[in-house]
Design an enzyme around this catalytic site. Structure first.
Site, PDB file in Angstrom:
ATOM      1  N   HIS A  17     -11.703  -9.499   6.772  1.00 11.17           N
ATOM      2  CA  HIS A  17     -10.522  -9.220   7.599  1.00 11.17           C
ATOM      3  C   HIS A  17      -9.668 -10.485   7.692  1.00 11.17           C
ATOM      4  O   HIS A  17     -10.197 -11.590   7.784  1.00 11.17           O
ATOM      5  CB  HIS A  17     -10.950  -8.748   8.994  1.00 11.17           C
ATOM      6  CG  HIS A  17      -9.828  -8.164   9.774  1.00 11.17           C
ATOM      7  ND1 HIS A  17      -8.871  -8.953  10.376  1.00 11.17           N
ATOM      8  CD2 HIS A  17      -9.471  -6.876  10.021  1.00 11.17           C
ATOM      9  CE1 HIS A  17      -7.982  -8.161  10.974  1.00 11.17           C
ATOM     10  NE2 HIS A  17      -8.322  -6.899  10.770  1.00 11.17           N
ATOM     11  N   ASN A  47     -11.033  -0.388  14.269  1.00 14.95           N
ATOM     12  CA  ASN A  47     -11.560  -1.753  14.405  1.00 14.95           C
ATOM     13  C   ASN A  47     -11.228  -2.234  15.818  1.00 14.95           C
ATOM     14  O   ASN A  47     -10.081  -2.519  16.122  1.00 14.95           O
ATOM     15  CB  ASN A  47     -10.907  -2.659  13.349  1.00 14.95           C
ATOM     16  CG  ASN A  47     -11.303  -4.119  13.518  1.00 14.95           C
ATOM     17  OD1 ASN A  47     -12.209  -4.447  14.294  1.00 14.95           O
ATOM     18  ND2 ASN A  47     -10.629  -5.001  12.787  1.00 14.95           N
ATOM     19  N   TRP A  48     -12.262  -2.295  16.645  1.00 14.61           N
ATOM     20  CA  TRP A  48     -12.037  -2.645  18.049  1.00 14.61           C
ATOM     21  C   TRP A  48     -11.805  -4.135  18.258  1.00 14.61           C
ATOM     22  O   TRP A  48     -11.430  -4.556  19.356  1.00 14.61           O
ATOM     23  CB  TRP A  48     -13.235  -2.202  18.891  1.00 14.61           C
ATOM     24  CG  TRP A  48     -13.332  -0.726  19.102  1.00 14.61           C
ATOM     25  CD1 TRP A  48     -12.483   0.238  18.620  1.00 14.61           C
ATOM     26  CD2 TRP A  48     -14.332  -0.043  19.864  1.00 14.61           C
ATOM     27  NE1 TRP A  48     -12.909   1.475  19.035  1.00 14.61           N
ATOM     28  CE2 TRP A  48     -14.034   1.332  19.803  1.00 14.61           C
ATOM     29  CE3 TRP A  48     -15.453  -0.456  20.590  1.00 14.61           C
ATOM     30  CZ2 TRP A  48     -14.816   2.286  20.450  1.00 14.61           C
ATOM     31  CZ3 TRP A  48     -16.231   0.489  21.229  1.00 14.61           C
ATOM     32  CH2 TRP A  48     -15.909   1.850  21.155  1.00 14.61           C
ATOM     33  N   LYS A  49     -12.089  -4.950  17.236  1.00 14.34           N
ATOM     34  CA  LYS A  49     -11.949  -6.411  17.372  1.00 14.34           C
ATOM     35  C   LYS A  49     -12.720  -6.874  18.614  1.00 14.34           C
ATOM     36  O   LYS A  49     -13.811  -6.348  18.868  1.00 14.34           O
ATOM     37  CB  LYS A  49     -10.467  -6.794  17.386  1.00 14.34           C
ATOM     38  CG  LYS A  49      -9.725  -6.176  16.192  1.00 14.34           C
ATOM     39  CD  LYS A  49      -8.329  -6.690  15.998  1.00 14.34           C
ATOM     40  CE  LYS A  49      -7.705  -5.980  14.797  1.00 14.34           C
ATOM     41  NZ  LYS A  49      -6.403  -6.497  14.422  1.00 14.34           N
ATOM     42  N   GLU A  99      -4.307  -4.515   4.343  1.00 14.91           N
ATOM     43  CA  GLU A  99      -3.770  -4.819   5.675  1.00 14.91           C
ATOM     44  C   GLU A  99      -2.829  -6.016   5.583  1.00 14.91           C
ATOM     45  O   GLU A  99      -3.279  -7.167   5.618  1.00 14.91           O
ATOM     46  CB  GLU A  99      -4.908  -5.173   6.634  1.00 14.91           C
ATOM     47  CG  GLU A  99      -5.888  -4.050   6.877  1.00 14.91           C
ATOM     48  CD  GLU A  99      -6.595  -4.208   8.220  1.00 14.91           C
ATOM     49  OE1 GLU A  99      -6.487  -3.287   9.026  1.00 14.91           O
ATOM     50  OE2 GLU A  99      -7.207  -5.251   8.473  1.00 14.91           O
ATOM     51  N   GLU A 150      -8.188 -11.802  10.046  1.00 16.04           N
ATOM     52  CA  GLU A 150      -8.475 -12.638  11.222  1.00 16.04           C
ATOM     53  C   GLU A 150      -9.701 -13.507  10.971  1.00 16.04           C
ATOM     54  O   GLU A 150      -9.791 -14.625  11.491  1.00 16.04           O
ATOM     55  CB  GLU A 150      -8.641 -11.745  12.469  1.00 16.04           C
ATOM     56  CG  GLU A 150      -7.284 -11.200  12.914  1.00 16.04           C
ATOM     57  CD  GLU A 150      -7.327  -9.870  13.657  1.00 16.04           C
ATOM     58  OE1 GLU A 150      -8.416  -9.427  14.052  1.00 16.04           O
ATOM     59  OE2 GLU A 150      -6.240  -9.271  13.828  1.00 16.04           O
ATOM     60  N   SER A 156      -0.703  -1.847  12.366  1.00 17.87           N
ATOM     61  CA  SER A 156       0.170  -1.094  13.274  1.00 17.87           C
ATOM     62  C   SER A 156       0.269   0.387  12.936  1.00 17.87           C
ATOM     63  O   SER A 156       1.321   1.001  13.131  1.00 17.87           O
ATOM     64  CB  SER A 156       1.562  -1.743  13.339  1.00 17.87           C
ATOM     65  OG  SER A 156       1.456  -3.057  13.883  1.00 17.87           O
ATOM     66  N   GLY A 189      -1.094  -5.948  14.452  1.00 14.33           N
ATOM     67  CA  GLY A 189      -0.855  -6.238  15.864  1.00 14.33           C
ATOM     68  C   GLY A 189       0.592  -6.520  16.217  1.00 14.33           C
ATOM     69  O   GLY A 189       0.873  -7.007  17.303  1.00 14.33           O
TER      70      GLY A 189
HETATM   71  P1  13P Z   1      -3.477  -3.066  14.470  1.00  9.02           P
HETATM   72  O1  13P Z   1      -3.647  -1.591  14.213  1.00  9.02           O
HETATM   73  O2  13P Z   1      -3.665  -3.444  15.911  1.00  9.02           O
HETATM   74  O3  13P Z   1      -2.235  -3.600  13.855  1.00  9.02           O
HETATM   75  O4  13P Z   1      -4.706  -3.806  13.713  1.00  9.02           O
HETATM   76  C1  13P Z   1      -4.949  -3.492  12.387  1.00  9.02           C
HETATM   77  C2  13P Z   1      -6.216  -4.156  11.978  1.00  9.02           C
HETATM   78  O5  13P Z   1      -6.283  -5.367  11.893  1.00  9.02           O
HETATM   79  C3  13P Z   1      -7.371  -3.309  11.707  1.00  9.02           C
HETATM   80  O6  13P Z   1      -8.387  -4.015  11.084  1.00  9.02           O
END
Ligand code: 13P
Length: 259
Positions: free
Chosen positions: A96, A9-11, A168, A98, A213, A174
């Site tokens: 997600h 997931n590149w966000k 998650e 976020e 992470s 993160g």
């Molecule tokens: P990280 O791997 O940066 O913790 O992010 C996980 C994530 O939110 C994947 O959707």
């Protein structure tokens, strides 16, 4: 044999796509790879010969990070499931944390998005996870079971078989601190259990991923857990060599389980 999925997931980030795809195309077989770039890169990614070649073997797929809960109309800024499918997306990340946190996405919106995605031929990858305070209050399993149950409300058994879930924990995203393998296993088992309680045996086949992470140092232990069918990876997916290393770890694990 378990089919492991390693998803990136590149966000709101985008590595140089051509270079990334060429590095990724050298990743070993035996693992399903899904990349979730920002919307505007989906069609570009889906058209690279390396991706097409591997998509045909069902190895690399491209997905969207979100999908509108509407099909069309006066909804500025939205992108529909059919548009994403036409751009080359095969998956849609839905719910997600976020999106839930910064965009007020409710369980109801998540459920409507799941339905829209399925209707347009996108496979939903539904994210669930508890916050730090829910974890501290011993609420983890209740929260994630309620989230996944709400997201799947009203789906048929055929639709369920197209769904993937991702556990998650919000506090692990993160932060560089992943859930322990045993906690991640217990949570993924609870997600599967909640699906099983509502839809029965199909839950055994449904991919449940861990995210938060995950990196090349902790992937082996996490992916070795019985109910963890892959990783949904944020920051470590932006670095193609590290992402390929995680794919390699998953491929070796899948091969060792087979033998
Ligand atoms: P990280 O791997 O940066 O913790 O992010 C996980 C994530 O939110 C994947 O959707």
């Amino acid at each position: 044999m378990r089919q492991l999925i390693i998803a990136g997931n590149w966000k709101l980030n985008a590595p140089e796509i051509k270079d990334y795809v060429s590095k990724l195309s050298a990743a070993p077989d035996g693992v399903r790879i899904v990349i979730f770039p920002p919307f505007t890169y989906i069609s570009e990614m889906a058209r690279y010969p390396e991706v097409i070649e591997r998509q045909n073997k069902m190895k690399i797929e491209v997905g969207a990070q979100d999908v509108s809960e509407r099909d069309s109309g006066a909804y500025t800024g939205e992108v529909s499931a059919a548009m994403l499918r036409a751009a080359g997306a095969g998956y849609a990340l839905i719910g997600h944390s976020e999106r839930r946190r910064y965009h007020g996405e409710t369980d109801g919106a998540v459920q409507r998005k799941v339905k829209r995605a399925l209707d347009a031929g996108l496979r939903p990858m539904i994210c669930v996870g508890e916050t730090e305070s829910e974890r501290a209050g011993g609420e983890t399993l209740r929260v994630i079971s309620a989230q996944i149950t709400a997201a799947l409300d009203g789906l048929s058994p055929e639709e369920i078989s197209l769904v993937a879930a991702a556990y998650e924990p919000v506090w692990a995203i993160g932060t560089g601190v992943s859930a322990s393998p045993i906690d991640a296993q217990n949570a993924c088992r609870a997600v599967r259990g909640a699906i099983g309680a509502r839809f029965g045996a199909v839950s055994a086949e449904l991919p449940v991923l861990y995210g938060g992470s995950m990196n090349s140092a902790n992937a082996a232990e996490l992916l070795a857990q019985l109910d963890i069918d892959g990783g949904l990876i944020g920051s470590a997916s932006l670095d193609a060599p590290q992402f390929c290393e995680i794919i390699k770890i998953a491929a070796e694990l899948a091969a060792s389980e087979e033998s």
